[in-house]
Design an enzyme around this catalytic site. Sequence first.
Site, PDB file in Angstrom:
ATOM      1  CB  ILE A 291      -1.013   0.021   1.172  1.00  0.00           C
ATOM      2  CG1 ILE A 291      -0.309  -0.101   2.536  1.00  0.00           C
ATOM      3  CG2 ILE A 291      -2.032  -1.071   1.026  1.00  0.00           C
ATOM      4  CD1 ILE A 291      -1.261   0.175   3.713  1.00  0.00           C
TER       5      ILE A 291
ATOM      6  CB  THR B 222       4.226  -0.281   3.342  1.00  0.00           C
ATOM      7  OG1 THR B 222       3.585  -1.300   2.557  1.00  0.00           O
ATOM      8  CG2 THR B 222       3.161   0.428   4.153  1.00  0.00           C
TER       9      THR B 222
ATOM     10  CG  LEU C  65      11.876  -6.565   7.667  1.00  0.00           C
ATOM     11  CD1 LEU C  65      10.455  -6.903   7.246  1.00  0.00           C
ATOM     12  CD2 LEU C  65      12.681  -7.835   7.916  1.00  0.00           C
TER      13      LEU C  65
ATOM     14  CD  GLN D  61       5.263   2.746   6.099  1.00  0.00           C
ATOM     15  OE1 GLN D  61       4.256   2.724   6.793  1.00  0.00           O
ATOM     16  NE2 GLN D  61       5.246   3.111   4.841  1.00  0.00           N
TER      17      GLN D  61
ATOM     18  N   GLY E  17       4.320   0.448  10.600  1.00  0.00           N
ATOM     19  CA  GLY E  17       3.582   1.484   9.875  1.00  0.00           C
ATOM     20  C   GLY E  17       2.801   2.456  10.741  1.00  0.00           C
ATOM     21  CD  GLU E  18      -1.594   0.574  12.409  1.00  0.00           C
ATOM     22  OE1 GLU E  18      -1.158  -0.443  12.975  1.00  0.00           O
ATOM     23  OE2 GLU E  18      -2.799   0.739  12.154  1.00  0.00           O
TER      24      GLU E  18
HETATM   25 MO1  MOS Z   1      -4.859  -0.122   9.571  1.00  0.00          MO
HETATM   26  S1  MOS Z   1      -5.839   1.425  10.461  1.00  0.00           S
HETATM   27  O1  MOS Z   1      -5.282  -1.549  10.330  1.00  0.00           O
HETATM   28  O2  MOS Z   1      -4.676  -0.077   7.926  1.00  0.00           O
END
Ligand code: MOS
Length: 737
Positions: A474, A476, A623, A631, A697-698
């Site tokens: 997506i 990433t 990685l 990210q 990512g988060e």
């Molecule tokens: Mo996420 S908010 O699980 O893409």
Amino acid sequence: MSEHKMDADYGPSALDRGVQGLLGKGLDRTDGIAKVTGAAVYAAEQRPKGKLAYGYAVTATIAVGTVKSVDTTAAISMPGVIHIVSDDPRLPSESPNIGAEMAPRFDGVVESYGQIIALVLAESFEQARAAALAVAVEYVPQKGQFDTIAEVAAAKPPHEGAMLPDVVVGDVDAAMASADVSHDATYTTPYQVHAAMEPHAAVAEWDGDDLTLYGSIQIMRAARPLLAKSLEIDIARVRMISPFIGGGFGGKIGGPEIVLAAIAAQAIGRPVKVALTRQQLFHSIFGRSDTHQRIRLAATADGKLTGIAQDSIVSQKVGVSFFEPVALGALSLYAGAARSFTTRVVRLNITRAGAVRAPGEAVGMMALETAMDEMAEKLGLDPIAFRKLNEPEVDPMRGVPFSTRRLVDCLDDGAKRFGWEKRVPTPGAVREGGWLIGMGMATAARVNFLANSDARVRLTPDGMAEVETDMTDIGTGTYTILAQIAGEMLGLPMERVRVFLGDSNHPDGAGSGGSFGAASSGSAVQLACDDLVAELARRMDAKAEDMTLKDGHAIAGNRRVPITDLIGDEAIEAMGVLRPGKNSRAYSQGTHGAQFAEVAVNAVTGEVRVRRMLGVFDCGRILNAKTARSQALGGMIWGLGYALHEHAVLDQRSGSYVNRDLGEYHIPVNADVPQIEAYFIEEVDHHASPVGAKGIGELGISGAGAAITNAIYNACGVRVRDWPMTLDQILPGLPPV
Ligand code: MOS
């Protein structure tokens, strides 16, 4: 086939030796050139075989009521119009939430503004749009409820099976009453949207009973069954293709556009494209709810927390069960015997709430870490020292060990890199001309997940490796990291690995969501490669552990053989199957970090300029240093947006967002983004995944907004607890010039 369930660690593998030298390297994206030259094909650009028709959704202009009639007479005779879908019982009303079995259906009842009630099909997008606006809908409107706090008396506790049930340990009231120092304040965050660069789009084409759906989809293994169920067809008839995605952030889990395109294409016997407009996204796709967070902290005089509470009120559309799990990041973060993490959900007639990047932590950590800053000041402690004093040795909620946790190292390393020692604790003490300068910090924390993931890896007679999974990229960097993992495992340079993603004909991958994509799909590739390594070793007549694979050669003893000799005339392939298991309970698994910000606040106008942001993160194995850093930076920039800009403004009369475009819904732009640095404290986490990585990512968004909030306080002495921190909140509190 090589299957591993994470009931136990997978143990060391060829990855740990790193002979090929690919893993962790900051290599460029393998799809980078395709993306910047426009060769990468996104959903709305897909060209099916047949002549495309275009769909445009007719959406409700009321928030609550019933549709009395849909008059299509004028619209159907407009230029280019082919058909209007208005009575198909499968017509979706809006996006389903993650985990839904099927898309919500329009049944004549409107329960939020902008709900889909019909779809106009025409020869061009513009013709479809013009005709959609000419569809005359008659409503019987009803009065709606749009104000979270006004309806709070009817708030409900979490539903059965909620992701974040209420957690109450000990007595926070008593801890507050007996505390030497305490803090009790309420913090609010507004409605927010994903604002992915690529809007939702789908192209559907039928071949008899077989459907090919080109979409922008984060998780195929969820979206494909959802589409089949919504269409009432056998899942085997659905092929889903999603090779490139322009950002998802939780919103691209299979929106109404995939069902709309499919039923429309079926109705007219032609392929159909449905591309939602930016404005439609605000109401057709869920966003993040508002939050009202009461935070209580109780401590001894020397700064040990005895109580910690984050009790929240959030809103949700009537009939929808998901809610923003505000306290997710706080649960296992700090010590303190008395603990309360509860949520009350208010039902309103608003666009539904759903997963938006770091559900919970993104807004929860902004408030918690602002409160921690306030508490540190009350205690007379440095904010970093206060956090270190409350670093737990084991998970404070469940008593189990942490898999890995390098929060203290992140705090120390970040402080050193940022120059924290130069911070003057007294607010408003540092001035540069007309600007007040301040520094702030915050902790970042995010839960870690692993997901089912399968992958196939094939060694072909020409000595190439091919990776196949319906995992998605997506934005990433999945294409790149999976090539790095396969290359490292099989001793092949990057250009000898090809990665095929985003096609449901491939094995079911984890998909991209909840930051579980890289660790889950990377581990599946690793497992498949382990099988291939064993087979190559057998053909080499050596033990796998005595054989080295490098640069397309197998080396054992004093023999060095091209792997093409071992492969021979027929490709060798293997499946890797990863399943989460008991490790996720036996260890407390999270990711952590330290966020720092330096801001300048104009002493006269209150304008805020973020000058520097710096983050140090702990996400297990890295990685790819470059995509990992991207990210982290992307998350930190969101944090800046949450602190200063983002706010979907709900019109209390209509239940609609008034600023539904990117001109009015402000996200940071280049001019707002300062010097940003991101670093990692790397520790391979073998408890978390075979590949040793955790989610990334988060994490970057977590705490980033709080660091800016705390820096603004340090700069000018204005403490804002209601985000975004707009000028009107800062201006009245500025010190006299
Ligand atoms: Mo996420 S908010 O699980 O893409």
